[in-house]
Design a protein around this motif. Structure first.
Motif, PDB file in Angstrom:
ATOM      1  N   ILE A  25       0.986  -1.201   0.124  1.00 33.85           N
ATOM      2  CA  ILE A  25       0.164  -0.150  -0.100  1.00 33.85           C
ATOM      3  C   ILE A  25       0.914   1.176  -0.172  1.00 33.85           C
ATOM      4  O   ILE A  25       1.777   1.286   0.739  1.00 33.85           O
ATOM      5  CB  ILE A  25      -0.906   0.096   1.151  1.00 33.85           C
ATOM      6  CG1 ILE A  25      -1.928  -1.291   1.070  1.00 33.85           C
ATOM      7  CG2 ILE A  25      -1.707   1.292   1.351  1.00 33.85           C
ATOM      8  CD1 ILE A  25      -2.604  -1.481   2.398  1.00 33.85           C
ATOM      9  N   HIS A  26       0.394   1.920  -0.904  1.00 31.54           N
ATOM     10  CA  HIS A  26       1.389   3.598  -0.972  1.00 31.54           C
ATOM     11  C   HIS A  26       0.402   4.613  -0.860  1.00 31.54           C
ATOM     12  O   HIS A  26      -0.974   4.467  -1.054  1.00 31.54           O
ATOM     13  CB  HIS A  26       2.344   3.663  -2.134  1.00 31.54           C
ATOM     14  CG  HIS A  26       2.913   2.323  -2.509  1.00 31.54           C
ATOM     15  ND1 HIS A  26       4.252   2.228  -1.923  1.00 31.54           N
ATOM     16  CD2 HIS A  26       2.677   1.285  -3.365  1.00 31.54           C
ATOM     17  CE1 HIS A  26       4.692   1.224  -2.377  1.00 31.54           C
ATOM     18  NE2 HIS A  26       4.061   0.521  -3.076  1.00 31.54           N
ATOM     19  N   PHE A  61       2.288   6.646 -10.235  1.00 28.12           N
ATOM     20  CA  PHE A  61       2.293   7.749  -9.141  1.00 28.12           C
ATOM     21  C   PHE A  61       3.625   7.703  -8.782  1.00 28.12           C
ATOM     22  O   PHE A  61       4.520   6.662  -8.517  1.00 28.12           O
ATOM     23  CB  PHE A  61       1.514   7.340  -8.176  1.00 28.12           C
ATOM     24  CG  PHE A  61      -0.087   7.464  -8.404  1.00 28.12           C
ATOM     25  CD1 PHE A  61      -0.927   8.375  -8.406  1.00 28.12           C
ATOM     26  CD2 PHE A  61      -0.718   6.246  -9.043  1.00 28.12           C
ATOM     27  CE1 PHE A  61      -2.136   8.657  -8.455  1.00 28.12           C
ATOM     28  CE2 PHE A  61      -2.110   6.055  -9.236  1.00 28.12           C
ATOM     29  CZ  PHE A  61      -2.823   7.505  -9.013  1.00 28.12           C
ATOM     30  N   ALA A  62       4.229   8.876  -8.178  1.00 25.15           N
ATOM     31  CA  ALA A  62       5.428   8.806  -7.324  1.00 25.15           C
ATOM     32  C   ALA A  62       5.102   8.561  -5.795  1.00 25.15           C
ATOM     33  O   ALA A  62       3.952   9.522  -5.248  1.00 25.15           O
ATOM     34  CB  ALA A  62       6.092  10.426  -7.371  1.00 25.15           C
ATOM     35  N   TYR A  63       5.895   7.970  -5.123  1.00 23.45           N
ATOM     36  CA  TYR A  63       5.352   7.341  -3.848  1.00 23.45           C
ATOM     37  C   TYR A  63       6.446   8.033  -2.710  1.00 23.45           C
ATOM     38  O   TYR A  63       7.606   7.783  -3.013  1.00 23.45           O
ATOM     39  CB  TYR A  63       5.453   5.851  -3.407  1.00 23.45           C
ATOM     40  CG  TYR A  63       4.547   4.967  -4.410  1.00 23.45           C
ATOM     41  CD1 TYR A  63       3.115   5.640  -4.566  1.00 23.45           C
ATOM     42  CD2 TYR A  63       4.840   4.105  -5.055  1.00 23.45           C
ATOM     43  CE1 TYR A  63       2.293   5.085  -5.490  1.00 23.45           C
ATOM     44  CE2 TYR A  63       4.086   3.482  -5.890  1.00 23.45           C
ATOM     45  CZ  TYR A  63       2.695   3.744  -6.095  1.00 23.45           C
ATOM     46  OH  TYR A  63       1.728   3.284  -6.992  1.00 23.45           O
ATOM     47  N   PRO A  64       6.104   8.613  -1.842  1.00 26.61           N
ATOM     48  CA  PRO A  64       7.022   9.354  -0.908  1.00 26.61           C
ATOM     49  C   PRO A  64       7.907   8.318  -0.203  1.00 26.61           C
ATOM     50  O   PRO A  64       7.249   7.327   0.157  1.00 26.61           O
ATOM     51  CB  PRO A  64       6.144  10.207   0.113  1.00 26.61           C
ATOM     52  CG  PRO A  64       5.010   9.526  -0.061  1.00 26.61           C
ATOM     53  CD  PRO A  64       4.916   8.967  -1.443  1.00 26.61           C
ATOM     54  N   LYS A  65       8.954   8.609   0.411  1.00 24.50           N
ATOM     55  CA  LYS A  65       9.689   7.860   1.419  1.00 24.50           C
ATOM     56  C   LYS A  65      10.220   8.648   2.499  1.00 24.50           C
ATOM     57  O   LYS A  65      10.701   9.865   2.306  1.00 24.50           O
ATOM     58  CB  LYS A  65      11.066   7.226   0.631  1.00 24.50           C
ATOM     59  CG  LYS A  65      10.465   6.303  -0.199  1.00 24.50           C
ATOM     60  CD  LYS A  65      11.873   5.614  -1.076  1.00 24.50           C
ATOM     61  CE  LYS A  65      11.610   4.708  -2.108  1.00 24.50           C
ATOM     62  NZ  LYS A  65      12.688   4.075  -2.682  1.00 24.50           N
ATOM     63  N   PRO A  66      10.188   8.274   3.713  1.00 25.73           N
ATOM     64  CA  PRO A  66       9.468   7.114   4.131  1.00 25.73           C
ATOM     65  C   PRO A  66       7.915   7.114   4.334  1.00 25.73           C
ATOM     66  O   PRO A  66       7.339   8.205   3.897  1.00 25.73           O
ATOM     67  CB  PRO A  66       9.794   6.808   5.626  1.00 25.73           C
ATOM     68  CG  PRO A  66      10.004   8.489   6.017  1.00 25.73           C
ATOM     69  CD  PRO A  66      10.685   9.213   4.858  1.00 25.73           C
ATOM     70  N   PRO A  67       7.268   5.964   4.338  1.00 24.51           N
ATOM     71  CA  PRO A  67       5.694   6.145   4.343  1.00 24.51           C
ATOM     72  C   PRO A  67       5.380   6.772   5.602  1.00 24.51           C
ATOM     73  O   PRO A  67       5.829   6.671   6.444  1.00 24.51           O
ATOM     74  CB  PRO A  67       5.171   4.564   4.422  1.00 24.51           C
ATOM     75  CG  PRO A  67       6.563   3.922   4.700  1.00 24.51           C
ATOM     76  CD  PRO A  67       7.654   4.768   4.477  1.00 24.51           C
ATOM     77  N   THR A  71      -0.005   4.643   6.379  1.00 24.84           N
ATOM     78  CA  THR A  71       0.378   3.894   5.526  1.00 24.84           C
ATOM     79  C   THR A  71       1.112   2.668   6.349  1.00 24.84           C
ATOM     80  O   THR A  71       0.748   1.341   6.022  1.00 24.84           O
ATOM     81  CB  THR A  71       1.290   4.403   4.594  1.00 24.84           C
ATOM     82  OG1 THR A  71       0.453   5.534   4.014  1.00 24.84           O
ATOM     83  CG2 THR A  71       1.376   3.297   3.507  1.00 24.84           C
ATOM     84  N   MET A  72       1.821   2.839   7.205  1.00 24.55           N
ATOM     85  CA  MET A  72       2.711   1.671   7.837  1.00 24.55           C
ATOM     86  C   MET A  72       1.718   0.867   8.518  1.00 24.55           C
ATOM     87  O   MET A  72       1.869  -0.543   8.451  1.00 24.55           O
ATOM     88  CB  MET A  72       3.897   2.114   8.746  1.00 24.55           C
ATOM     89  CG  MET A  72       4.800   2.913   7.793  1.00 24.55           C
ATOM     90  SD  MET A  72       6.155   3.801   8.880  1.00 24.55           S
ATOM     91  CE  MET A  72       6.933   2.063   9.790  1.00 24.55           C
ATOM     92  N   LEU A  73       0.673   1.266   9.252  1.00 22.70           N
ATOM     93  CA  LEU A  73      -0.292   0.615   9.938  1.00 22.70           C
ATOM     94  C   LEU A  73      -1.190  -0.147   9.124  1.00 22.70           C
ATOM     95  O   LEU A  73      -1.491  -1.451   9.310  1.00 22.70           O
ATOM     96  CB  LEU A  73      -1.047   1.651  10.998  1.00 22.70           C
ATOM     97  CG  LEU A  73      -2.140   0.978  11.847  1.00 22.70           C
ATOM     98  CD1 LEU A  73      -1.275   0.388  12.874  1.00 22.70           C
ATOM     99  CD2 LEU A  73      -3.047   1.703  12.446  1.00 22.70           C
ATOM    100  N   MET A  74      -1.559   0.331   8.021  1.00 23.43           N
ATOM    101  CA  MET A  74      -2.333  -0.348   6.834  1.00 23.43           C
ATOM    102  C   MET A  74      -1.457  -1.531   6.311  1.00 23.43           C
ATOM    103  O   MET A  74      -2.111  -2.609   6.373  1.00 23.43           O
ATOM    104  CB  MET A  74      -2.817   0.513   5.817  1.00 23.43           C
ATOM    105  CG  MET A  74      -3.984   1.600   6.149  1.00 23.43           C
ATOM    106  SD  MET A  74      -4.379   2.626   4.738  1.00 23.43           S
ATOM    107  CE  MET A  74      -5.155   1.532   3.674  1.00 23.43           C
ATOM    108  N   ARG A  75      -0.252  -1.432   6.088  1.00 21.62           N
ATOM    109  CA  ARG A  75       0.569  -2.391   5.665  1.00 21.62           C
ATOM    110  C   ARG A  75       0.505  -3.454   6.773  1.00 21.62           C
ATOM    111  O   ARG A  75       0.560  -4.703   6.286  1.00 21.62           O
ATOM    112  CB  ARG A  75       1.673  -1.772   5.428  1.00 21.62           C
ATOM    113  CG  ARG A  75       1.987  -0.964   4.067  1.00 21.62           C
ATOM    114  CD  ARG A  75       3.441  -0.449   3.915  1.00 21.62           C
ATOM    115  NE  ARG A  75       3.462   0.248   2.679  1.00 21.62           N
ATOM    116  CZ  ARG A  75       4.644   0.674   2.315  1.00 21.62           C
ATOM    117  NH1 ARG A  75       5.757   0.860   2.924  1.00 21.62           N
ATOM    118  NH2 ARG A  75       4.541   1.696   1.245  1.00 21.62           N
ATOM    119  N   LYS A  76       0.769  -3.274   8.014  1.00 18.38           N
ATOM    120  CA  LYS A  76       0.773  -4.164   9.008  1.00 18.38           C
ATOM    121  C   LYS A  76      -0.453  -5.016   9.116  1.00 18.38           C
ATOM    122  O   LYS A  76      -0.336  -6.408   9.385  1.00 18.38           O
ATOM    123  CB  LYS A  76       1.087  -3.365  10.452  1.00 18.38           C
ATOM    124  CG  LYS A  76       0.976  -4.384  11.666  1.00 18.38           C
ATOM    125  CD  LYS A  76       1.001  -3.512  13.082  1.00 18.38           C
ATOM    126  CE  LYS A  76       0.585  -4.631  14.107  1.00 18.38           C
ATOM    127  NZ  LYS A  76       0.781  -3.808  15.213  1.00 18.38           N
TER     128      LYS A  76
END
Length: 320
Positions: A25-26, A61-67, A71-76
């Protein structure tokens, strides 16, 4: 997208999305998300609550770093899980995506509730009817508490709207707004097209024409004729002016690309971000306003300026 447009988009993507695996997910923008799915190859699901938009996309799309933390919670909770359901709540602009994730501990099922309601749109993670987190603060979606759905609008199902009912709602107001207020799933643009086409038919009454056009729109939810109009930047699932596309997702992608070029999407994202801060300001103003609308105290800043709350009162002339 209004309710009928969302229904058409969900119907088109359902066979591909349901059963797919969430790879990642981005978050390319504060209120935009791209889910990378695996189903018959790699697919991308674009979700933008503040733009009232959801569809499969081929856009880069260009994805920002870090998420972001959200977004990190959704990935988890979602990465590696399988989408076992995607559905719309009636004709409302609310979509539920159910993801199952299996582990040694058992099956973990999370629902992602996507409220596609424009500026105040939200994306909410729910487990066992309890909110895990939400994209933006909302008293209906407090972490650790039960999710509170959006209030129902008690509108007429467009499939059940009779000519008599339509005649009643148009009795005092023949504008598209009358349809929007009374018929579920019909937004401003769809209502405008329905009214214009009904008026162009001189052989029938306005109510009869509206009923006919409404039936035509609803019939194409399950059998879309996908069109993109470059002049108006409108993507439609029923016959309109413009160029026919292979799918509704393709038409919506062309609309998305145009919005990117003109900066319209960025302006909407900024408006959506400003909503929580405006709410806090309104609450502070209310606390300092008396019953008669007279401020108890208009605070000045350190330099003698009126400050945020004082300025809000002076500009509006009222407390809220």
């Amino acid at each position: 997208m209004d309710g009928v447009a969302i229904a058409a988009a969900i119907g088109e993507m359902k066979e591909i999305v349901q059963g797919s695996v969430v790879r990642s997910i981005h978050q390319p923008a504060p209120t935009r998300f791209v889910w990378q799915l695996f189903s018959r190859g790699t697919q991308r699901l674009f979700i933008a609550p503040s733009e009232a938009t959801i569809h499969l996309t081929k856009h880069d799309f260009a994805y920002p770093k870090p998420p972001s933390p959200f977004t990190m919670l959704m990935r988890k909770h979602l990465r590696g899980g399988r989408i076992v359901g995607i559905s719309q709540e009636g004709w409302e602009r609310v979509v539920r995506i159910t993801v199952e994730k299996r582990s040694l501990a058992g099956v973990h099922r999370v629902q992602v509730i996507v409220e596609l309601v424009g500026v105040r749109g939200n994306l909410i993670l729910v487990h066992d009817d309890t909110v895990i987190a939400s994209l933006r603060p909302d008293p209906r979606a407090i972490p650790g508490r039960a999710y509170g759905p959006l209030p129902g609008q008690e509108k007429m199902d467009p499939r059940k709207a009779s000519e008599e009912f339509i005649e009643q709602i148009l009795a005092n107001d023949e504008s598209p707004r009358a349809l929007m207020r009374a018929i579920d799933g019909i937004g401003r643009e769809t209502a405008r097209i329905i009214i214009e086409r009904a008026r162009s038919d001189q052989g029938t009454s306005l109510a009869a024409g509206v009923k006919r056009e409404l039936e035509t729109v609803v019939s194409h939810v399950a059998d879309p004729i996908c069109v993109y109009d470059e002049e108006t930047n409108i993507a439609s699932f029923f016959r309109c002016d413009g160029e026919e596309c292979e799918s509704y997702a393709d038409a919506l992608d062309r609309r998305l690309e145009e919005r990117e070029e003109t900066g319209e999407a960025a302006r909407e994202a900024r408006r959506a971000q400003s909503q929580p801060e405006r709410s806090k300001t309104d609450a502070r103003v209310k606390k300092r306003v008396g019953k008669a609308g007279v401020p108890r105290r208009i605070p000045r800043g350190k330099n003698g300026d009126w400050g945020e709350v004082g300025t809000a009162f002076l500009l509006t002339g009222r407390g809220a």
